[in-house]
Design an enzyme around this catalytic site. Structure first.
Site, PDB file in Angstrom:
ATOM      1  N   HIS A   1     -10.413  -3.139   1.638  1.00 33.97           N
ATOM      2  CA  HIS A   1     -10.744  -1.771   1.222  1.00 33.97           C
ATOM      3  C   HIS A   1     -11.679  -1.676   0.017  1.00 33.97           C
ATOM      4  CE1 HIS A   1      -9.088   2.581   1.694  1.00 33.97           C
ATOM      5  NE2 HIS A   1     -10.347   2.439   2.051  1.00 33.97           N
TER       6      HIS A   1
ATOM      7  N   HIS B   1       1.482   2.203   4.066  1.00 30.90           N
ATOM      8  CA  HIS B   1       0.529   3.291   4.279  1.00 30.90           C
ATOM      9  C   HIS B   1       0.681   3.804   5.709  1.00 30.90           C
ATOM     10  CE1 HIS B   1      -3.311   5.340   4.816  1.00 30.90           C
ATOM     11  NE2 HIS B   1      -3.585   5.199   3.524  1.00 30.90           N
TER      12      HIS B   1
ATOM     13  N   ASP C   1      -0.270  -0.808  -4.863  1.00 29.18           N
ATOM     14  CA  ASP C   1      -1.572  -0.341  -5.346  1.00 29.18           C
ATOM     15  C   ASP C   1      -1.493   1.006  -6.057  1.00 29.18           C
ATOM     16  OD1 ASP C   1      -1.055   1.149  -3.040  1.00 29.18           O
ATOM     17  OD2 ASP C   1      -3.114   1.047  -2.296  1.00 29.18           O
ATOM     18  N   ASN C   2      -0.555   1.849  -5.672  1.00 36.68           N
ATOM     19  CA  ASN C   2      -0.353   3.151  -6.315  1.00 36.68           C
ATOM     20  C   ASN C   2       0.982   3.700  -5.831  1.00 36.68           C
ATOM     21  OD1 ASN C   2      -2.988   3.801  -4.161  1.00 36.68           O
ATOM     22  ND2 ASN C   2      -1.000   4.690  -3.706  1.00 36.68           N
TER      23      ASN C   2
ATOM     24  N   ASP D   1       0.849  -1.201   0.000  1.00 35.31           N
ATOM     25  CA  ASP D   1       0.000   0.000   0.000  1.00 35.31           C
ATOM     26  C   ASP D   1       0.879   1.243   0.000  1.00 35.31           C
ATOM     27  OD1 ASP D   1      -1.981   1.865   0.313  1.00 35.31           O
ATOM     28  OD2 ASP D   1      -3.031   0.790   1.888  1.00 35.31           O
ATOM     29  N   ASP D   2       0.849   2.003  -1.073  1.00 35.59           N
ATOM     30  CA  ASP D   2       1.589   3.265  -1.201  1.00 35.59           C
ATOM     31  C   ASP D   2       3.096   3.063  -1.327  1.00 35.59           C
ATOM     32  OD1 ASP D   2      -0.898   4.385  -0.900  1.00 35.59           O
ATOM     33  OD2 ASP D   2      -0.477   5.418   0.978  1.00 35.59           O
TER      34      ASP D   2
ATOM     35  N   CYS E   1      -6.361   4.246  -3.509  1.00 36.72           N
ATOM     36  CA  CYS E   1      -6.432   2.852  -3.067  1.00 36.72           C
ATOM     37  C   CYS E   1      -7.602   2.013  -3.568  1.00 36.72           C
ATOM     38  CB  CYS E   1      -6.404   2.845  -1.548  1.00 36.72           C
ATOM     39  SG  CYS E   1      -6.384   1.200  -0.878  1.00 36.72           S
TER      40      CYS E   1
ATOM     41  N   LYS F   1       1.248   9.536  -5.192  1.00 35.24           N
ATOM     42  CA  LYS F   1      -0.161   9.204  -4.948  1.00 35.24           C
ATOM     43  C   LYS F   1      -1.057  10.431  -5.127  1.00 35.24           C
ATOM     44  CE  LYS F   1      -3.049   7.537  -1.096  1.00 35.24           C
ATOM     45  NZ  LYS F   1      -3.025   6.803   0.183  1.00 35.24           N
TER      46      LYS F   1
ATOM     47  N   LYS G   1      -5.242  -6.066   3.864  1.00 36.21           N
ATOM     48  CA  LYS G   1      -6.150  -4.956   3.590  1.00 36.21           C
ATOM     49  C   LYS G   1      -7.096  -5.308   2.440  1.00 36.21           C
ATOM     50  CE  LYS G   1      -6.128  -0.079   2.259  1.00 36.21           C
ATOM     51  NZ  LYS G   1      -5.305   1.126   2.040  1.00 36.21           N
TER      52      LYS G   1
ATOM     53  N   ARG H   1      -7.529  -1.245  -6.315  1.00 33.91           N
ATOM     54  CA  ARG H   1      -7.739  -2.636  -5.914  1.00 33.91           C
ATOM     55  C   ARG H   1      -8.872  -3.300  -6.698  1.00 33.91           C
ATOM     56  NH1 ARG H   1      -4.946  -3.404  -0.831  1.00 33.91           N
ATOM     57  NH2 ARG H   1      -3.689  -1.516  -0.654  1.00 33.91           N
TER      58      ARG H   1
ATOM     59  N   SER I   1      -8.082   1.163   5.307  1.00 38.79           N
ATOM     60  CA  SER I   1      -6.752   1.714   5.586  1.00 38.79           C
ATOM     61  C   SER I   1      -6.495   1.779   7.084  1.00 38.79           C
ATOM     62  CB  SER I   1      -6.613   3.115   4.978  1.00 38.79           C
ATOM     63  OG  SER I   1      -6.592   3.040   3.571  1.00 38.79           O
TER      64      SER I   1
END
Length: 460
Positions: free
Chosen positions: A135, A212, A264-265, A40-41, A80, A285, A133, A84, A158
């Protein structure tokens, strides 16, 4: 009967000759296990195999060296939840109205009618588990067990949101989450699943909450990197990857397991030293510059994916859905648009991905378009910045050649008016061909604070 038998022999021979070399045949005995590790991130500049020198990631680097590294791999979104849903369904998030991130108070989520690659694989006899996660909605109807997963354990949104809890399947397992041990908890749950699933093909979707913010790492990784706490967090994620590789090796599964590692990004740059690095890419992001959408991605399958490959052409997170369909001989759904493209030729034949266009959205705002090595960006009014989103200056129409300028430093619009016009037409056509898109799902409701406003007015 002899004619029929001869026809059958010829047909089998024809099909075998037309089976592309290196492509795994779609029969149950050859179904690979699939381990998809999602962060994540995580930024483009946060892994050793993508140029980081202050963070050590030997296990992720091993996947790259023994498999394939994608240097121009795009997420479906720079935020996010949309990214996904794009991964799991192979569809642009805008087709589902999923343009923003879901909150703990969300009453919406990914519609149960959507088809995930977990559902495709489960129909082929796979055991499926989601760890980490989610989300995509935390009400029961939106949770992983209703989207093709046999089991789920993790934080359903998150880790900076209210009411951080661990879910086990459809129920809350714990309201006391010590995030220093979240990466270890997810790793342990993943290893237990691999142990239990041995003997049948399995899908493990491990989606780490880290890095994240707020970022945490277990005590033994504190101070282990040369990039402070953020680097420590990444090195623990790399340790987690190593534990999974070790488990697969111990069980003799490496030659029948495809492993993918991605993000994810891009990095949340406004979080400064807790937010990661996009390396040489621009922004991160929440923005449709490459730093927000281009993500570090590696994959390996011992004996099937040639080691040491580097794929520099465009590929997307949505491509995994049709790729996994191809691996198990499943038909791609025909009742809906699937935007991803099968990567089998890239993975197994040193070939090329079909298609070279990508439409960049931030939320429901269409901001950019890529065709081949060229990228055009619409004018942007700029953003002054906030605690949660980095300031970015206004800009006019931008045109970049990503092959020569992946960092998007030089605007070629003025010196290439014909190319600019062609790209603008292509972008408008691509958006038009999407057809009407549904309205954005409501991801949170506004609190009524009129009672506080009333009390404040009395005191003036």
């Amino acid at each position: 009967m002899r004619i029929f038998g001869l026809y059958l022999i010829i047909l089998v021979f024809f099909l075998s000759c037309n089976q592309k070399e290196g492509t795994p045949p779609p029969d149950s005995e050859s179904y690979p296990n699939i381990v998809f590790i999602f962060t994540d991130d995580l930024g483009y500049g946060d892994l050793g195999c993508f140029g980081a020198t202050d963070i050590q990631t030997p296990n992720i680097d091993q996947i790259a060296s023994e498999g394939i590294k994608f240097t121009s791999f795009l997420s479906a979104s720079p935020v996010c939840s949309p990214s996904r849903v794009g991964l799991l369904t192979g569809r642009m998030p805008q087709r589902m109205g999923i343009n923003a991130v879901f909150f703990p108070e969300s009453l919406t989520g990914m519609a149960p009618e959507e088809i995930t690659f977990a559902e495709i694989l489960k129909d082929k006899g796979y055991q499926t588990a989601a760890v980490g996660k989610w989300h995509l909605g935390h009400r029961e109807k939106y949770l992983p067990l209703n989207q093709g997963f046999d089991s789920y354990y993790g934080i359903p949104y998150s880790n900076d949101m209210a009411s951080v809890v661990y879910f086990k399947d459809n129920e809350i397992d714990s309201i006391s989450v010590n995030q220093r041990f979240t990466t270890k908890t997810y790793t342990q749950k993943s290893l237990e699943f691999i142990d239990e699933a041995a003997g049948k093909p399995f899908l493990l979707y491990l989606a780490h909450n880290m890095p994240h913010v707020p970022i945490y790492t277990s005590p033994e990784f504190e101070g282990s990197s040369d990039r402070g706490l953020y680097g420590d967090v990444i090195q623990e994620i790399d340790w987690s990857v190593g534990e999974i590789l070790k488990k697969l090796e111990e069980k003799g599964l490496m030659e029948n397991t495809m492993i993918v590692f991605s993000s994810d990004n891009g990095p949340w740059l406004v979080m400064e030293d807790h937010g990661g690095s996009a390396g040489s890419l621009r922004e991160g992001k929440q923005y449709t510059f490459e730093g927000g959408v281009r993500v570090p991605t590696v994959a390996m399958w011992k004996g099937k994916i040639d080691p040491g490959q580097v794929y520099e052409e465009m590929a997307t997170q949505m491509d995994w859905f049709p790729t996994f369909c191809k691996l198990v001989g499943a038909e791609i759904p025909q009742d809906r648009a699937i935007d991803g493209k099968d990567l089998s030729a890239v993975l197994f034949e040193n070939g090329m991905r079909e298609g070279d266009e990508f439409i960049y959205y931030m939320l429901s705002d269409q901001r950019a378009f890529r065709q081949g090595e060229w990228k055009v960006k619409r004018p942007f009014e700029g953003y002054a910045g906030s605690w949660g989103m980095k300031a970015v200056e206004a800009h006019d129409t931008l045109l970049f050649n990503l092959k020569t300028d992946p960092g998007e430093t030089t605007n070629l619009a003025k010196e290439n008016p014909e190319k600019l016009a062609q790209m603008m037409r292509a972008m408008d056509l691509a958006v038009e061909q999407l057809g009407p898109l549904p309205p954005s799902l409501v991801v949170r409701s506004q609190q009524d604070v009129s009672h506080f406003e009333y009390l404040q007015s009395k005191r003036k």
